[in-house]
Motif scaffolding. Structure first.
Motif, PDB file in Angstrom:
ATOM      1  N   THR A 247       0.852  -1.181   0.000  1.00  0.00           N
ATOM      2  CA  THR A 247       0.000   0.000   0.000  1.00  0.00           C
ATOM      3  C   THR A 247       0.890   1.234   0.000  1.00  0.00           C
ATOM      4  O   THR A 247       2.095   1.136   0.239  1.00  0.00           O
ATOM      5  CB  THR A 247      -0.942   0.006   1.232  1.00  0.00           C
ATOM      6  OG1 THR A 247      -1.824   1.105   1.157  1.00  0.00           O
ATOM      7  CG2 THR A 247      -0.143   0.095   2.537  1.00  0.00           C
ATOM      8  N   SER A 260      -9.314  -3.591   2.181  1.00  0.00           N
ATOM      9  CA  SER A 260      -9.037  -2.809   0.983  1.00  0.00           C
ATOM     10  C   SER A 260      -9.578  -3.567  -0.217  1.00  0.00           C
ATOM     11  O   SER A 260     -10.064  -4.705  -0.082  1.00  0.00           O
ATOM     12  CB  SER A 260      -7.540  -2.570   0.815  1.00  0.00           C
ATOM     13  OG  SER A 260      -6.865  -3.789   0.541  1.00  0.00           O
ATOM     14  N   TRP A 270     -11.236   1.788   3.112  1.00  0.00           N
ATOM     15  CA  TRP A 270      -9.893   1.261   3.365  1.00  0.00           C
ATOM     16  C   TRP A 270      -9.630   1.351   4.850  1.00  0.00           C
ATOM     17  O   TRP A 270      -9.953   2.352   5.500  1.00  0.00           O
ATOM     18  CB  TRP A 270      -8.841   2.070   2.609  1.00  0.00           C
ATOM     19  CG  TRP A 270      -7.450   1.481   2.700  1.00  0.00           C
ATOM     20  CD1 TRP A 270      -6.857   0.650   1.812  1.00  0.00           C
ATOM     21  CD2 TRP A 270      -6.495   1.697   3.745  1.00  0.00           C
ATOM     22  NE1 TRP A 270      -5.586   0.327   2.220  1.00  0.00           N
ATOM     23  CE2 TRP A 270      -5.328   0.960   3.413  1.00  0.00           C
ATOM     24  CE3 TRP A 270      -6.488   2.438   4.929  1.00  0.00           C
ATOM     25  CZ2 TRP A 270      -4.192   0.934   4.217  1.00  0.00           C
ATOM     26  CZ3 TRP A 270      -5.357   2.418   5.742  1.00  0.00           C
ATOM     27  CH2 TRP A 270      -4.226   1.675   5.374  1.00  0.00           C
ATOM     28  N   THR A 349     -12.003   5.733   0.862  1.00  0.00           N
ATOM     29  CA  THR A 349     -11.710   5.129  -0.426  1.00  0.00           C
ATOM     30  C   THR A 349     -10.939   3.848  -0.172  1.00  0.00           C
ATOM     31  O   THR A 349     -10.177   3.748   0.792  1.00  0.00           O
ATOM     32  CB  THR A 349     -10.859   6.054  -1.322  1.00  0.00           C
ATOM     33  OG1 THR A 349      -9.651   6.388  -0.636  1.00  0.00           O
ATOM     34  CG2 THR A 349     -11.616   7.315  -1.680  1.00  0.00           C
ATOM     35  N   GLN A 350     -11.151   2.858  -1.028  1.00  0.00           N
ATOM     36  CA  GLN A 350     -10.476   1.591  -0.809  1.00  0.00           C
ATOM     37  C   GLN A 350      -8.974   1.719  -1.025  1.00  0.00           C
ATOM     38  O   GLN A 350      -8.187   1.005  -0.412  1.00  0.00           O
ATOM     39  CB  GLN A 350     -11.029   0.517  -1.744  1.00  0.00           C
ATOM     40  CG  GLN A 350     -10.815   0.801  -3.227  1.00  0.00           C
ATOM     41  CD  GLN A 350     -11.089  -0.412  -4.084  1.00  0.00           C
ATOM     42  OE1 GLN A 350     -11.042  -1.532  -3.618  1.00  0.00           O
ATOM     43  NE2 GLN A 350     -11.371  -0.188  -5.348  1.00  0.00           N
ATOM     44  N   GLU A 351      -8.567   2.658  -1.882  1.00  0.00           N
ATOM     45  CA  GLU A 351      -7.152   2.860  -2.122  1.00  0.00           C
ATOM     46  C   GLU A 351      -6.565   3.751  -1.040  1.00  0.00           C
ATOM     47  O   GLU A 351      -7.155   4.758  -0.656  1.00  0.00           O
ATOM     48  CB  GLU A 351      -6.938   3.520  -3.485  1.00  0.00           C
ATOM     49  CG  GLU A 351      -5.488   3.771  -3.816  1.00  0.00           C
ATOM     50  CD  GLU A 351      -5.318   4.553  -5.097  1.00  0.00           C
ATOM     51  OE1 GLU A 351      -4.167   4.823  -5.479  1.00  0.00           O
ATOM     52  OE2 GLU A 351      -6.346   4.909  -5.719  1.00  0.00           O
ATOM     53  N   ILE A 353      -4.699   6.419  -0.542  1.00  0.00           N
ATOM     54  CA  ILE A 353      -4.128   7.536  -1.300  1.00  0.00           C
ATOM     55  C   ILE A 353      -3.200   8.336  -0.399  1.00  0.00           C
ATOM     56  O   ILE A 353      -3.606   8.806   0.664  1.00  0.00           O
ATOM     57  CB  ILE A 353      -5.246   8.450  -1.835  1.00  0.00           C
ATOM     58  CG1 ILE A 353      -6.211   7.650  -2.710  1.00  0.00           C
ATOM     59  CG2 ILE A 353      -4.662   9.626  -2.609  1.00  0.00           C
ATOM     60  CD1 ILE A 353      -7.476   8.408  -3.052  1.00  0.00           C
TER      61      ILE A 353
END
Length: 363
Positions: A247, A260, A270, A349-351, A353
């Protein structure tokens, strides 16, 4: 003064330190009228929050869009997702007014120009079915209406739904107001004329809309079903030893993903752990459009951000929670010389960032 020169003078006067700026819209085209605005996008380093302002400058009506580079990218993506890339078009098709970045404005123009030219692509089957259903339902309302006012309002809804359906079938961008008509004229001028001439005649309008509906796949009303099943799914177990280090990372920290997209298939959320070593700090960073919630498991971490250009420090301990809004530059620190700090992080958000920055100012 021509519109580009006027826009450049405005930017030099109001935003002398702008990173770069664009002017675009109808005012640069043969469609320009006496009321055409100067549509100006100005990009500023350190802008706390984006804004849109309508003003008059030396007799020119102005629509001003002020952004940091981060917020501009986010707003442009929203436009692409909605199939109405207004900001992207101003930047891609307009004129560069200033560029103090050594060419980032021209680079952005090129990238956005390619995306605008490529079009939005086709719709998903669900999107196509929804558009067919909406137009079919409107045509039924039009056929059953007798009140002149209702006929007028339904008729214009049919005109717009027909235009959007035709643009979607053709893989073209949408628009609102005059821009919807302009998009349709550029794509299919014969259809645009037919819709305009039939807008006050329900019988003719129905014939024009039905023809477009057939191109989109035909009438869809009875039997239409939009279904989702968020309930009949399996729970996912992520064991303590199965957390993933694959990640995004910031210097001075170690992130481990638990929930995730890759680990559990989550589409928005996430969640994971962050370990901050003793006597260390993360780089200054933000998490894009993600909302971030932090729960302190152990240690005494500090969370630092700017408020009125002054650093503000939150000193947290076990059991405390901290919320980080989208795009807010911040950093995590662990001032303890002996113990690491461990926190659980959840993001919208699943990512994971992570946008690393040179300092805590907005960009």
């Amino acid at each position: 003064m021509d519109p580009v020169a006027a826009a450049r003078a405005l930017v030099e006067e109001m935003f002398p330190g702008a990173l770069y700026a664009f002017v675009g819209g109808s005012v640069l085209t043969e469609r320009r009228t006496s009321t055409s605005d100067l549509d100006i996008v100005v990009v500023l380093d350190g802008l706390d929050r984006p804004y849109r302002e309508t003003l008059r400058w030396h007799g020119w009506p102005v629509e001003l869009f002020a952004h940091s580079e981060t917020s501009l990218a986010a707003y442009i993506e929203r436009g692409f997702e909605s199939r109405q890339p207004t900001l992207a078009r101003i930047c891609a098709e307009g004129a560069v007014l200033t560029d103090r970045t050594g060419g980032r404005a021209s680079d952005l123009q090129g990238v956005l120009g390619e995306r605008v030219s490529a079009g939005p692509g086709g719709q998903t089957p669900g999107q196509s079915d929804r558009a067919r259903y909406v137009l079919s339902d409107l045509l039924d309302d039009l056929a059953g209406a007798s009140d002149p006012g209702e006929l007028a309002f339904i008729g214009w809804e049919v005109v717009q739904a027909t235009a959007r359906a035709a643009l979607s079938v053709g893989g073209r961008w949408h628009g609102s107001g005059k821009w919807l008509l302009r998009e349709l004229r550029a794509h299919d001028p014969v259809l645009a004329d037919a819709l305009l001439s039939a807008c006050d005649d329900p019988v003719r309008l129905t014939a024009v809309a039905t023809d477009v509906l057939e191109r989109a796949g035909g009438r869809l009303w009875e039997g239409y079903r939009s279904q989702g099943d968020p309930f009949h799914q399996s729970l996912r177990h992520v064991a303590a030893g199965a957390l993933s280090g694959e990640t995004a990372q910031s210097s001075g920290m170690r992130r481990l993903a638990a929930v995730s997209g890759p680990t559990t298939g989550s589409s928005r959320l996430w969640m994971g752990q962050t370990h901050v070593a003793p006597s260390t700090r993360s780089s200054d960073h933000h998490h894009g459009a993600s909302e971030t919630a932090i729960y302190v498991v152990s240690g005494r971490p500090s969370f630092v951000f700017l408020e009125d250009d002054e650093e503000v420090r939150i000193e947290a301990g076990p059991g405390d929670y901290v919320f980080v809004p989208p795009y807010v530059p911040h950093r995590e620190e662990n001032p303890d010389p002996e113990r690491e700090a461990v926190v659980v992080i959840s993001r919208s958000t699943q990512e994971a960032i992570v946008i690393n920055l040179p300092d805590l100012r907005q960009r």
